[in-house]
Design an enzyme around this catalytic site. Structure first.
Site, PDB file in Angstrom:
ATOM      1  N   TYR A 198      43.347  19.348   9.330  1.00 21.83           N
ATOM      2  CA  TYR A 198      42.899  19.497   7.938  1.00 21.83           C
ATOM      3  C   TYR A 198      43.628  20.662   7.286  1.00 21.83           C
ATOM      4  CZ  TYR A 198      39.564  19.971   4.042  1.00 21.83           C
ATOM      5  OH  TYR A 198      38.970  20.060   2.796  1.00 21.83           O
ATOM      6  N   ASN A 234     -11.370  -8.244  14.548  1.00 20.96           N
ATOM      7  CA  ASN A 234     -10.460  -8.843  13.579  1.00 20.96           C
ATOM      8  C   ASN A 234      -9.199  -7.996  13.457  1.00 20.96           C
ATOM      9  OD1 ASN A 234      -9.332 -10.136  11.309  1.00 20.96           O
ATOM     10  ND2 ASN A 234     -10.503  -8.823   9.902  1.00 20.96           N
ATOM     11  N   GLY A 266     -14.081  -4.627  12.530  1.00 24.65           N
ATOM     12  CA  GLY A 266     -14.875  -5.799  12.189  1.00 24.65           C
ATOM     13  C   GLY A 266     -15.011  -6.717  13.398  1.00 24.65           C
ATOM     14  N   ARG A 273      -2.255   8.567   3.959  1.00 23.87           N
ATOM     15  CA  ARG A 273      -2.541   9.357   5.161  1.00 23.87           C
ATOM     16  C   ARG A 273      -1.278   9.727   5.943  1.00 23.87           C
ATOM     17  NH1 ARG A 273      -7.240   5.866   7.874  1.00 23.87           N
ATOM     18  NH2 ARG A 273      -6.367   4.242   6.500  1.00 23.87           N
ATOM     19  N   GLY A 313       0.798  -1.222   0.000  1.00 18.25           N
ATOM     20  CA  GLY A 313       0.000   0.000   0.000  1.00 18.25           C
ATOM     21  C   GLY A 313       0.832   1.274   0.000  1.00 18.25           C
TER      22      GLY A 313
END
Length: 485
Positions: A398, A181, A150, A19, A15
């Site tokens: 450096y 579920n 569900g 959102r 997917g």
């Protein structure tokens, strides 16, 4: 490991997750140092499945690359069009079939956006599926408020699942059911393959729903059951940033509880954040406002924080790191770091050494007992044992094109405000004077002085800044001094 080894685990991760409002695919968002899909893959691996297949779709190249990095053994199946969960599972099984794999055994289907799901709960699902002789077993959970979910409708007496009724379709009596579920299932593999071929698309979305398999196998006389998760929060899916934060909080609480029960003191769990890959030894202490990330390890007796962030860093026994940021560093036994120290990758602090206030280190090896107390930068350097580096020192590593190394021996004493211009070596037991710019090697036991001689120019302020506050103060001081003679 359970004896009920699944033939396959299928992870649904195709997917887009609109959102989330993100350029990053939803399943690649992270919680506690691991991607959403990474958490699901890790939990699935605890079952030792014969095959682990992740169904990818949106931004599949990114997701596939990530999966190859975290678990090279994962197979991927591409769902080119998101035509429903049933179609996704069918895509995964076809991928296996085309590779010569005949599914014979249990197939567990999980969602790729459920980071709180544990291997223990998936094992419960598989064990229940085998023990009850089910064709399909639903992972369910009893929740305080089932609105929008569900409902699991069971048969009285046998407890078999007769239906999963969506909230909008549920009767008043069904809406009172709190068992819901999760979208996670265990299937008889052969029956699943057969049933997926019978799933229709005559619904409002025109998609193949995996839940339709339950009705198909039940009508064929097979049993559908359910296994109830011990903690309903495990099944929470992530669809937006709010839910992402909630999952992060829940998982973090779980990780800290595990650490505390194993003997770690976490002074304020509400302000302490850890990744799943962080490890501790008993009697470690974590103070408030601390983040422990990546492969960080905290040894026994060590104290970290307050307000520290350690990434991929090991902290030795009895060491202290307060107000510290460290990445890819090693802090030796009994060492002391901070406050406000920054240890960059390659820093290796020896036992009982010190990196004090406002000290930054990078690619530096610090010997036992050596101290860099404050206001200094040590980069690309090796420092021996029991040496003291004066305040405000800089290892000038450096030159504008390349990095160079500085070596400071053991038992050295370097003055404040020193510049060590690499490459340069300070021998054992040597001293350097405050304010020196060291550009040449210093032999062992020598004193190096590299600064101009002081010269006082009398009356300069009166001549150059006449009438200024400084000139007036100097004049008053001079008159006072003359009056005392």
């Amino acid at each position: 490991m359970s004896a009920n080894r699944p033939a396959a685990v299928v992870v649904l991760a195709a997917g887009e997750g609109t959102r989330m409002k993100s350029a990053t695919p939803k399943v690649l968002h992270t919680v506690s140092g691991r991607s959403l899909v990474g958490h699901v893959v890790a939990a699935s691996r605890e079952l030792d499945p014969e095959h682990l297949v992740v169904v990818v779709g949106h931004a599949r190249e990114q997701v596939q690359a990530h999966l190859s990095e975290i678990d090279p053994g994962v197979r991927t199946a591409v769902q080119h069009e998101q035509n429903g969960t049933g179609h996704a599972v069918r895509t995964a099984l076809e991928e296996l079939s085309q590779s010569g794999v005949a599914i014979d055994g249990t197939v567990i289907v999980v969602c790729g956006d459920t980071p709180l799901l544990t291997g223990e709960t998936l094992r419960l699902l598989g064990d229940t599926h085998a023990a009850d002789g089910n064709a399909v077993t639903v992972l369910s959970a009893e929740v305080p408020d089932a609105t929008g979910y569900g409902r699991i409708v069971r048969e009285e007496g046998s407890g078999a699942v007769t239906a999963i009724v969506e909230h909008k379709d549920a009767s008043v009596a069904q809406r009172a059911i709190r068992e819901i579920n999760s979208g996670v299932f265990a299937f008889d593999g052969r029956l699943l393959v057969d049933a997926l071929g019978k799933v229709r698309t005559d619904n409002s979305q025109g998609e193949e729903y995996l839940t339709d398999v339950l009705g198909i196998v039940r009508e064929a006389g097979h049993r559908v059951g359910a296994a109830v998760a011990a903690d309903h929060r495990e099944i929470l899916g992530i669809n937006n940033r709010v839910q992402l934060a909630q999952a992060r909080r829940l998982l973090n609480d779980r990780l800290l509880e595990r650490a505390m029960l194993a003997g770690v003191t976490v002074v304020d769990p509400a302000s302490t954040w850890v990744d799943v890959s962080v490890t501790f030894e008993p009697d470690a202490t974590v103070h408030p406002g601390t983040q422990l990330l990546g492969a960080t390890h905290i040894a026994s007796g060590a104290e970290v924080g307050p307000h520290s962030r350690l990434t991929d860093t090991s902290v030795g026994a009895g060491a202290v790191a307060s107000f510290t940021v460290a990445e890819g560093a090693r802090i030796g036994d009994g060492a002391n770091v901070g406050p406000y120290a920054y240890l960059r990758p390659g820093t290796d602090l020896g036992p009982k050494s010190k990196a004090g206030a406002y000290v930054e280190m990078k690619n530096a090896s610090i010997g036992e007992g050596t101290k860099v107390p404050h206001l200094s930068y040590v980069g690309d350097a090796t420092i021996g044992e029991f040496t003291n580096i004066g305040a405000a020192s800089v290892f000038v590593n450096y030159d504008g094109e390349a990095k160079h190394h500085t070596t400071v021996g053991s038992h050295c004493r370097t003055g404040s405000d020193n510049m060590f211009v690499a490459p340069v070596t300070i021998g054992d037991g040597a001293y350097t004077a405050a304010g020196s710019v060291i550009t040449k090697d210093v032999p062992p036991g020598s004193l190096a002085v590299a600064r101009g001689q002081q010269r006082n120019i009398e009356g300069w302020v009166a001549r150059k800044r006449p009438g200024s506050a400084a000139a007036q103060a100097a004049s008053a001081a001079r008159q006072e001094s003359e009056g005392e003679r």
